[in-house]
Design an enzyme around this catalytic site. Structure first.
Site, PDB file in Angstrom:
ATOM      1  CG  ASP A 184     -10.848 -14.834  21.109  1.00  0.00           C
ATOM      2  OD1 ASP A 184     -10.598 -13.621  21.108  1.00  0.00           O
ATOM      3  OD2 ASP A 184     -12.010 -15.287  21.095  1.00  0.00           O
ATOM      4  CB  CYS A 222     -16.703  -2.810  16.075  1.00  0.00           C
ATOM      5  SG  CYS A 222     -18.443  -2.390  16.154  1.00  0.00           S
TER       6      CYS A 222
END
Length: 392
Positions: A184, A222
């Site tokens: 991540d 996004c």
């Protein structure tokens, strides 16, 4: 802050191989060893720790498997073969939802009978940075660009934490502490990703290693402005900013996001094809997979995926990828809908679900005019600046 001398490779950092300088993985520094020891004692909500399982022999699949072929899989597969590991490489800008999607993926795999026995662990570069740079104290404020870790001119400092995170991932894989490792970090440039793929290929080529890694790129994007504002608002209550004034947190994170925009290159089909060509230069036993989630599943992501199974792919790997593909296809309905609803309510001035840290800080920031501050800073001019900063 860790001394930079620990990471000096003696090179100019102009080549891919010098990015993190991992040529001597066996010689961990005492700082890294100390971090690993502390990390093992501090399980978090980002880690699902399953008990040890009895290993079974590998289940061989067809000689070659392609994405279009069907496979008959039992409801519950044998435990993963002793040499079979999946590494999920997250790609995405800050506040795009990478960590949230990771946790949803773990939940999804845990509820699926075919994959519920697999051990998943997230290796979060941001957590490593906070642990080693803050050491339990609030994040220090940057007085100038030379002290701003997220300024592009200081990218080498930031990469030190990614290096440590990668080291921890390889160490845990060697110790057989997980079956699915999720790396991540933003992994925002082709150069960074090329280095990660190369390190995994070298890992597989090392005959002293017991395990074999198959990489999967998971890109989270996004693009809707209301979503970006909502995510920035929630970021102001994370561990970096929980003790900072709301306006400062918004401005600082908005500046951080702009820095990333100036360097970010999305993962793409040409990059996928290029990495497959690189794989073949070493051996023919490597696969690569790519999935994307855009705007919490609201936008169509069917054009942002690709699969290349290794020639000797096991039924286990095929079913695992099939399960992840189903997760992506149903994400908007299963997980995205609540988020979209909360983001829509937030845009109307309704806070329906504060984050855990926001709840903790609600007393200190209860009277803050969130929406006027946020909309004043993250306005149309700001989004125009992000577009101008993007290299694409």
């Amino acid at each position: 802050m860790i001394s930079e001398e620990l990471y000096d490779s003696g090179s100019t950092a102009t080549s891919t191989n010098s990015l993190f300088s991992l040529n001597r993985r066996a010689s961990y520094s005492s700082v890294i060893d100390h971090y690993f020891e502390e990390a093992e004692d501090e399980p978090t909500a980002l880690t699902l720790n399953y008990s040890s399982r009895n290993r079974r022999s590998s289940v061989a699949g067809p000689a070659a498997v392609t994405a279009g072929q069907a496979v008959q899989s039992p409801d519950l597969l044998p435990a993963p073969p002793a040499n079979d590991k999946l590494v999920v490489v997250l790609v995405g800008l800050p506040a795009s939802g990478k960590s949230t999607v990771s946790n949803h993926l773990i939940q999804y795999l845990g509820h699926n009978p075919a994959t519920q026995h697999m051990r998943c662990k997230i290796f979060n570069a941001g957590q490593v940075r906070r642990k080693l740079s803050c050491r339990g104290r609030p994040m220090m404020l940057a007085n100038n660009s030379s002290e701003d870790l997220f300024n592009p001119k200081n990218s080498q400092k930031k990469e030190q934490y990614a290096r440590l995170t990668l080291e921890q991932m390889f160490s845990d894989l060697d110790k057989d502490l997980c079956d699915i490792a999720i790396f991540d970090a933003t992994n925002s440039t082709e150069r960074r990703r090329a280095f990660l793929f190369q390190e995994m290929r070298l890992y597989n080529a090392d005959l002293s290693r017991e395990f074999h890694i198959t990489p999967l790129v998971f890109q989270v994007s996004c693009t809707e402005r209301n979503f970006v504002r909502f995510n920035i608002h929630n970021k102001t209550f994370n561990q970096d900013y929980f003790d900072k004034p709301y306006e400062f947190a918004v401005r600082d994170f908005a500046r951080r996001l702009a820095h990333y925009y100036s360097q970010f290159t999305p993962f793409s089909t040409p990059e996928f094809n290029s990495q497959m060509a690189e794989n073949k230069l070493i051996n023919d036993d490597n696969g690569l997979f790519w999935f994307s989630i855009v705007d919490a599943g609201k936008s169509d992501q069917s054009d942002f995926s690709a699969c290349h199974f290794p020639p000797r792919a096991s039924k286990l790997l095929f079913t695992l990828i099939k399960t992840i593909k189903s997760f992506v296809e149903t994400y908007g309905e299963v997980y995205g809908r609540p988020y979209i609803q909360h983001a829509g309510d937030f845009a109307k001035g309704i806070i329906t679900r504060p984050t855990e840290l926001a709840a903790r800080a609600s007393t200190a920031k209860a009277d803050v005019p969130y929406f006027s501050i946020l909309n004043q800073i993250v306005n149309d001019d700001y989004f125009a600046q992000l577009s101008e900063a993007s290299p694409l």
